[in-house]
Design a protein around this motif. Structure first.
Motif, PDB file in Angstrom:
ATOM      1  N   ILE A  15      -1.451  -3.051   2.579  1.00  0.00           N
ATOM      2  CA  ILE A  15      -1.735  -1.765   1.920  1.00  0.00           C
ATOM      3  C   ILE A  15      -0.662  -0.746   2.275  1.00  0.00           C
ATOM      4  O   ILE A  15      -0.158  -0.007   1.410  1.00  0.00           O
ATOM      5  CB  ILE A  15      -3.133  -1.272   2.309  1.00  0.00           C
ATOM      6  N   LEU A  16      -0.298  -0.686   3.579  1.00  0.00           N
ATOM      7  CA  LEU A  16       0.750   0.249   4.010  1.00  0.00           C
ATOM      8  C   LEU A  16       2.076  -0.065   3.341  1.00  0.00           C
ATOM      9  O   LEU A  16       2.814   0.834   2.928  1.00  0.00           O
ATOM     10  CB  LEU A  16       0.888   0.206   5.533  1.00  0.00           C
ATOM     11  N   ILE A  19       1.917   1.202  -0.153  1.00  0.00           N
ATOM     12  CA  ILE A  19       2.036   2.666  -0.198  1.00  0.00           C
ATOM     13  C   ILE A  19       3.478   3.109   0.021  1.00  0.00           C
ATOM     14  O   ILE A  19       4.009   3.976  -0.687  1.00  0.00           O
ATOM     15  CB  ILE A  19       1.104   3.309   0.845  1.00  0.00           C
ATOM     16  N   LEU A  23       5.772   5.113  -2.585  1.00  0.00           N
ATOM     17  CA  LEU A  23       6.387   6.402  -2.258  1.00  0.00           C
ATOM     18  C   LEU A  23       7.906   6.337  -2.392  1.00  0.00           C
ATOM     19  O   LEU A  23       8.536   7.309  -2.824  1.00  0.00           O
ATOM     20  CB  LEU A  23       5.998   6.825  -0.839  1.00  0.00           C
TER      21      LEU A  23
END
Length: 311
Positions: A15-16, A19, A23
């Protein structure tokens, strides 16, 4: 270590990673694209401001009025968006041109010049700083607007090439020809008691100059182009010769056409005391004699000064 304990950790890491990837793409692609779009809108606002102010100058020159005042706000910076408020900036400046657009000379009966007027002109420009799109600027000169790039390249806005601009200055009834013609004109009054000779001439001549202490502003907010006009009249009782002309390649035809047409009407109305002198004419210059001994003529010189500054 239990395998089922690793699953949540791997899930969180994935998930990180997603993300961070999102970004990175957002900052590398979408934010610059949105800032470029904002910058395009900013430059469109600058272009619109220059077009509006150009129309203001047209009116101020052609109307020959005293105490006219126009202001036009110019957005100097842009490109700010909700997720990134950093703005570009820009510079607004005005300066006087070196080549006069016309020369007007009044001489008395002794051959002494009593009034010499060199018609002045300005240019004003917007140049961007730290632009988020292209270094596109704008420059107004001689009645039309140029789009500039990187402070070096330029092309007329609204015309295909400079040849089209020059043709417009030489075409009767065109906007630029009309603009050039509006810098000078002559009116007359006939004295019916003196056999229909002219009793007075009203010479109108317009100058555009920069405000001495308002030539430059730089900001990421708003600047302002401001125009004011002032009318001054001087009367002369012993003018023997009026000569006029232009060495400016763009304005010469318009200035000559305007004054020639006016004096042509005057000579037709007052053939005894207003006389054209073809011998003394030279190139783009014309000269008219006023025969004061036939019938006295008062010459009123009306000077319209249009001053442009940036704030």
């Amino acid at each position: 270590m239990r395998d089922d304990a690793l699953a949540p950790v791997i899930a969180v890491m994935l998930i990180l990673a997603a993300i961070v990837t999102f970004l990175s793409i957002w900052n590398a692609v979408y934010v610059p694209a949105m800032k470029q779009s904002g910058e395009v809108g900013h430059l469109q606002n600058v272009e619109s401001a220059f077009q509006h102010f150009s129309a203001d100058i047209d009116y101020a020159v052609s109307s020959h009025q005293d105490h006219i005042s126009f202001s036009e706000p110019v957005q100097l910076g842009g490109g700010d968006i909700m997720v990134n408020l950093l703005k570009s900036s820009g510079t607004l400046s005005v300066q006087d041109e070196n080549i006069p657009i016309y020369t007007l000379n009044l001489t008395d009966g002794t051959g002494t010049p009593v009034a010499l007027v060199n018609g002045t002109m300005v240019n004003f420009s917007y140049e961007p700083t730290n632009n988020f799109w292209q270094d596109q600027g704008y420059r107004w000169q001689d009645g039309y607007i140029n789009v500039t790039k990187y402070g070096i390249l330029s092309t007329p806005l609204g015309y295909y090439t400079m040849t089209d601009v020059e043709n417009n200055f030489n075409t009767s009834g065109s906007p630029l020809m009309t603009f050039a013609e509006s810098f000078g004109s002559v009116n007359y009054i006939i004295n019916q008691s003196s056999g229909g000779n002219c009793s007075s001439l009203d010479l109108w001549a317009t100058n555009i100059s920069s405000s001495p202490d308002r030539t430059f502003v730089s900001s990421n907010g708003f600047g302002t182009l401001r125009l004011t006009s002032a009318l001054n009249a001087t009367s002369f009782a012993d003018i023997a010769d009026i000569s006029y002309g232009s060495d400016n390649s763009l304005f010469s035809n318009g200035i000559l056409d305007s004054w020639n047409a006016s004096f042509g009407e005057i000579q037709a109305a007052c053939p005894d005391n207003i006389v054209y002198d073809p011998v003394d004419s030279n190139g783009n210059y014309r000269q008219w004699h006023i025969l004061q001994t036939v019938s006295p003529v008062t010459v009123n010189l009306h000077m319209v000064k249009v001053e442009i500054g940036v704030y």
